[in-house]
Scaffold this active site. Structure first.
Site, PDB file in Angstrom:
ATOM      1  N   ASP A   1       0.867  -1.173   0.000  1.00  0.00           N
ATOM      2  CA  ASP A   1       0.000   0.000   0.000  1.00  0.00           C
ATOM      3  C   ASP A   1       0.911   1.233   0.000  1.00  0.00           C
ATOM      4  OD1 ASP A   1      -2.103   1.774   0.102  1.00  0.00           O
ATOM      5  OD2 ASP A   1      -3.232   0.625   1.566  1.00  0.00           O
TER       6      ASP A   1
HETATM    7  C1  NOJ Z   1      -4.014   3.906   0.114  1.00  0.00           C
HETATM    8  C2  NOJ Z   1      -5.188   2.986   0.180  1.00  0.00           C
HETATM    9  O1  NOJ Z   1      -5.155   2.275   1.402  1.00  0.00           O
HETATM   10  C3  NOJ Z   1      -5.263   2.003  -0.962  1.00  0.00           C
HETATM   11  O2  NOJ Z   1      -6.490   1.338  -0.907  1.00  0.00           O
HETATM   12  C4  NOJ Z   1      -5.072   2.696  -2.269  1.00  0.00           C
HETATM   13  O3  NOJ Z   1      -5.184   1.776  -3.320  1.00  0.00           O
HETATM   14  C5  NOJ Z   1      -3.718   3.381  -2.277  1.00  0.00           C
HETATM   15  N1  NOJ Z   1      -3.668   4.352  -1.215  1.00  0.00           N
HETATM   16  C6  NOJ Z   1      -3.414   4.056  -3.617  1.00  0.00           C
HETATM   17  O4  NOJ Z   1      -4.219   5.148  -3.788  1.00  0.00           O
END
Ligand code: NOJ
Length: 777
Positions: free
Chosen positions: A304
């Site tokens: 993430d």
């Molecule tokens: C953080 C989020 O937790 C995740 O779901 C997302 O895909 C990423 N950022 C990228 O934007």
């Protein structure tokens, strides 16, 4: 304007030269390539890549265009970077680019990668295409309420088509985190509380995003997330850790991931949380033992955003270098946006802490995915076709149907709904009544299509009726949204005390003047989603006051909820005759709500979550275990002294404008050999006066065994459309897949020779019952 066609041609020529010497002879094209051909191409690439170029493939570079004041406000949330994105690409320092949706920029960067970088490896452009891109579909929790995998697949296929039209080739979905605590804001992004429904939705979304296989034109590669256990965050607080025992992890949290992997999802995103004290993005057990060994995942893992860097923030890694080491060795192939790999892996190899083999192993699946996607042959999107794809009217039509099918009718006393179009006047009241923004829900980050508010939908439906609208209340987050800050969305100004009172008075007057009141309450779109957990499930702001004041006028009131989680509507459930859960229904939301309210469409959704009576009941889920004093014991009615244990509305529940009756539950046999299967059949009849569809649901329970098993578990569902008086026999197969569970005693998947209960009906409280036994002779 860049000439895409001639550049594509050049890229193909370059590519042919690159692979002319590979052992397999002619290079295989994208997804048609065999495993051997792909391996050969990867091997050839790796043999020519420098260490820095390999590390580049392991790095995803963020492309958010932050204004200086935003950057200041966000502090070190995102890494400082003095190198331009183009230069990163040119030097081979990026395998992927994150967060850009600008087709010109995407095309420019892809051209730099394909023409100016030494290795000419195409880029992946990743973006959160969660429930639509230009055309916004209902939020994922709503889509799960459709209990209609085909609809979900079609919607995500449209989302993929629109995203790929601008050059995005990678989406961060499906989000499949099981969520049983409605305080957790991200419950809106998944399919709710149930592993079986969650698995069906995961599968459908992967098929929708990716098509039959990676490389299907007009589709994108998916990323199933957040691996794993993220929905178990303690107290429903986003990013908090979770303690999840292995049996719970395997029986509850992992099945939707398995379904996505079995459906061929190309990538997996590792989560932020500490799972049993080990951050998921540095968790070897999760990423190697479970994901690779047990679930057989062959694609690549992306962390993430910032999660590799934040292994240090968690108090797990000592410093950035340690974070890079632990992320990579745990099994994170690509570092999302933190540049921790880019800045630290080289010295780790030079100092001998990492071997080139480990680096190659990490790069290999990334190259494989790019090859299978056919990106080397087709790196560019067709910019000439983009606008017509993005504005295809068929997409809006599907969005309207999807919105209709996801709404759940929670209450309809004396058949107040559907309303008559001959009504003389309607008041559409509420802070969300005329919002084109809020109706789309979270993740509507891209420049979405013009949405239809509820007021606009009702006005379009009743062109000759007096339709009045008042906000009546105000809604504000107390603490600003992190996601809004990142995407530069400014918070709105709250109403002052006197303005609030004025609004409330105006709403009551409007209600008095109207024949019927449609009250639109719920949450702002930034009150659910990432970093949007709530300590209370009450209607936020002064909406409860508005609700009670409007109901006190004595006018017929229909309550329509726009929200991303179950809310405390216990008062409404006793005082408002009709309640429609519309979730965040997206671009065509206002039209779809009007369709349902005025009978042009049936509400046919069913709850993908148990609906708590009050915040104190969470976590709430139907598939809990029995206790030593079950609630149906006459001496013991609730495990609380102040509220029933049961939810306000059960999982799987939802009314329709017609009624259904179930009869003749039959089993093909009552004894089953282990590994065998039996047929369950039931008759469903439409006993009402209009046609409609019912979701026939099958639940089972294992009566005894090596572990206590949930009181009921969903193991089958089918949506059945019936005309008035229409009758149908619905059939299910129950066998090893449905009966197996991960036993904490055996530490393995087992099907046990025991007695089982079966119930089939219209929700998780279905009463028609049968039983059978699994026995070896
Ligand atoms: C953080 C989020 O937790 C995740 O779901 C997302 O895909 C990423 N950022 C990228 O934007």
């Amino acid at each position: 304007m860049i000439n895409t066609r001639s550049n594509t041609h050049r890229a193909i020529v370059v590519l042919l030269l690159t692979f002319a010497l590979s052992s397999s002879g002619t290079p295989a094209q994208g997804s048609s390539a065999s495993g051997e051909q792909v391996n050969a191409r990867v091997k050839a690439l790796l043999s020519r890549m420098s260490l820095q170029e390999k590390i580049g493939q392991l790095s995803q570079v963020g492309a958010l265009d932050l204004k200086p004041d935003q950057r200041k406000e966000l502090g070190d949330l995102l890494p400082e970077d003095s190198v331009s994105i183009e230069d990163h690409v040119r030097r081979g320092e990026a395998g992927s680019i994150l967060w850009t949706t600008d087709p010109v920029f995407i095309s420019t960067l892809q051209h730099v990668a394909m023409e100016e970088s030494r290795m000419k490896i195409p880029l992946l452009f990743g973006f959160d295409v969660i429930h639509g891109f230009r055309t916004i579909f209902p939020v994922p929790l709503a889509m799960a309420a459709s209990w209609d995998p085909d609809l979900v697949e079609n919607a995500q296929a449209v989302a993929a088509q629109e995203a790929s039209a601008v050059g995005i080739n990678w989406t961060f979905g499906p989000m499949v985190d099981i969520a049983r605590d409605a305080r957790w804001g991200r419950i809106v992004e998944g399919a709710g509380e149930d592993p079986f429904l969650g698995a069906a939705m995961a599968r459908a979304q992967v098929r929708g995003f990716q098509g039959q296989q990676l490389g299907t034109p007009g589709r994108v590669v998916g990323s199933v997330k957040h691996f794993a256990g993220y929905g178990g965050a303690e107290g429903g607080r986003d990013y908090d850790g979770a303690y999840i025992p292995e049996e719970h992890l395997r029986n509850v949290y992992l099945p939707p991931f398995k379904a996505a992997i079995d459906a061929g999802v190309g990538t997996v995103m590792s989560a932020y949380l500490d799972l049993n004290d080990v951050p998921a993005s540095g968790n070897r057990f999760l990423l190697r033992d479970v994901l690779r060994r047990d679930l057989g995942f062959k694609g690549f893992v992306v962390s993430d955003a910032m999660a590799v860097r934040d292994l240090q923030t968690h108090g797990f890694a000592r410093d950035p270098q340690d974070a890079a080491l632990r992320g990579l060795t745990a099994g994170v192939n690509m570092d999302m946006a933190s540049l921790t790999y880019l800045r630290n892996l080289e010295s780790l190899v030079q100092s001998g802490k990492l071997s080139m083999t480990q680096i190659d192993d990490a790069v290999r699946p990334i190259l494989e995915v790019k090859i299978r996607m056919g990106l080397f042959e087709h790196p560019y999107s067709d910019s000439a076709a983009a606008e017509s794809i993005l504005t295809d009217p068929e997409h809006r039509k599907l969005a309207r149907v999807a919105a209709q099918r996801t709404m759940v009718l929670l209450r309809n006393e004396n058949s107040l709904l559907p309303l008559k179009k001959t009504v003389a006047s309607v008041a559409v009241i509420g802070p969300l009544a005329d919002s084109e923004k809020e109706i789309q829900g979270s993740w509507g980050v891209e420049k979405a299509a013009q949405a239809v508010s509820v007021l606009e939908g009702v006005r379009a439906k009743l062109p000759h009726v007096r339709v009045e609208s008042v906000r009546g209340a105000d809604l504000q987050r107390k603490y600003p949204s992190l996601v809004d800050k990142v995407f530069g969305v400014k918070p709105t100004v709250p109403l002052a005390e006197d303005q609030l009172k004025n609004e409330l008075d105006k709403a009551v007057e409007a209600a008095r003047r109207a024949d019927t009141v449609v009250l639109i309450l719920g949450e702002l779109s930034n009150m659910s989603g990432e970093a949007a957990s709530r300590a209370s499930l009450d209607l936020p702001g002064n909406q409860q006051q508005l609700l009670e004041a409007v109901v006190a006028t004595g006018k017929p009131v229909v309550l329509v909820l726009l929200n991303g989680r179950p809310l405390n509507i216990s008062w409404a459930a006793g005082h408002v005759p009709a309640i429609l859960e519309a979730w965040y229904p997206g671009t065509e939301g206002g039209n779809a709500i009007a369709d349902i309210l005025f009978g042009d469409a049936n509400p046919e959704g069913k709850l993908p979550v148990s609906w708590p009576r009050t915040t104190g009941q969470v976590p709430t889920y139907y598939a809990h275990n029995l206790t030593h004093q079950p609630e149906d014991d006459k001496n013991f009615t609730s495990r609380y002294l102040d509220v029933p244990t049961s939810p306000l509305y059960p999982f799987g529940y939802g009314l329709c404008y017609t009624q259904f009756a179930f009869s003749k539950l039959q089993l093909s046999q009552t004894t089953l050999a282990p590994g065998g299967s039996l047929q369950v059949s039931i008759d469903v009849e439409n006993t009402g006066r209009s046609s409609g569809s019912e979701v026939v649901q099958l639940y089972i329970h294992q009566r005894a065994g090596s572990a206590s098993r949930p009181v009921r578990e969903l193991k089958g569902f089918q949506r059945t459309l019936l005309a008035p008086s229409g009758k149908k026999t619905v059939r299910f197969t129950v066998g090893k897949d449905e009966l197996s569970f991960w036993s904490p005693e055996a530490k393995a998947w087992v099907e046990e020779s025991e007695e089982y209960d079966v119930w089939v009906g219209g929700d998780s409280t279905a009463s028609l019952h049968a039983s059978f036994r699994v026995a070896a002779n």
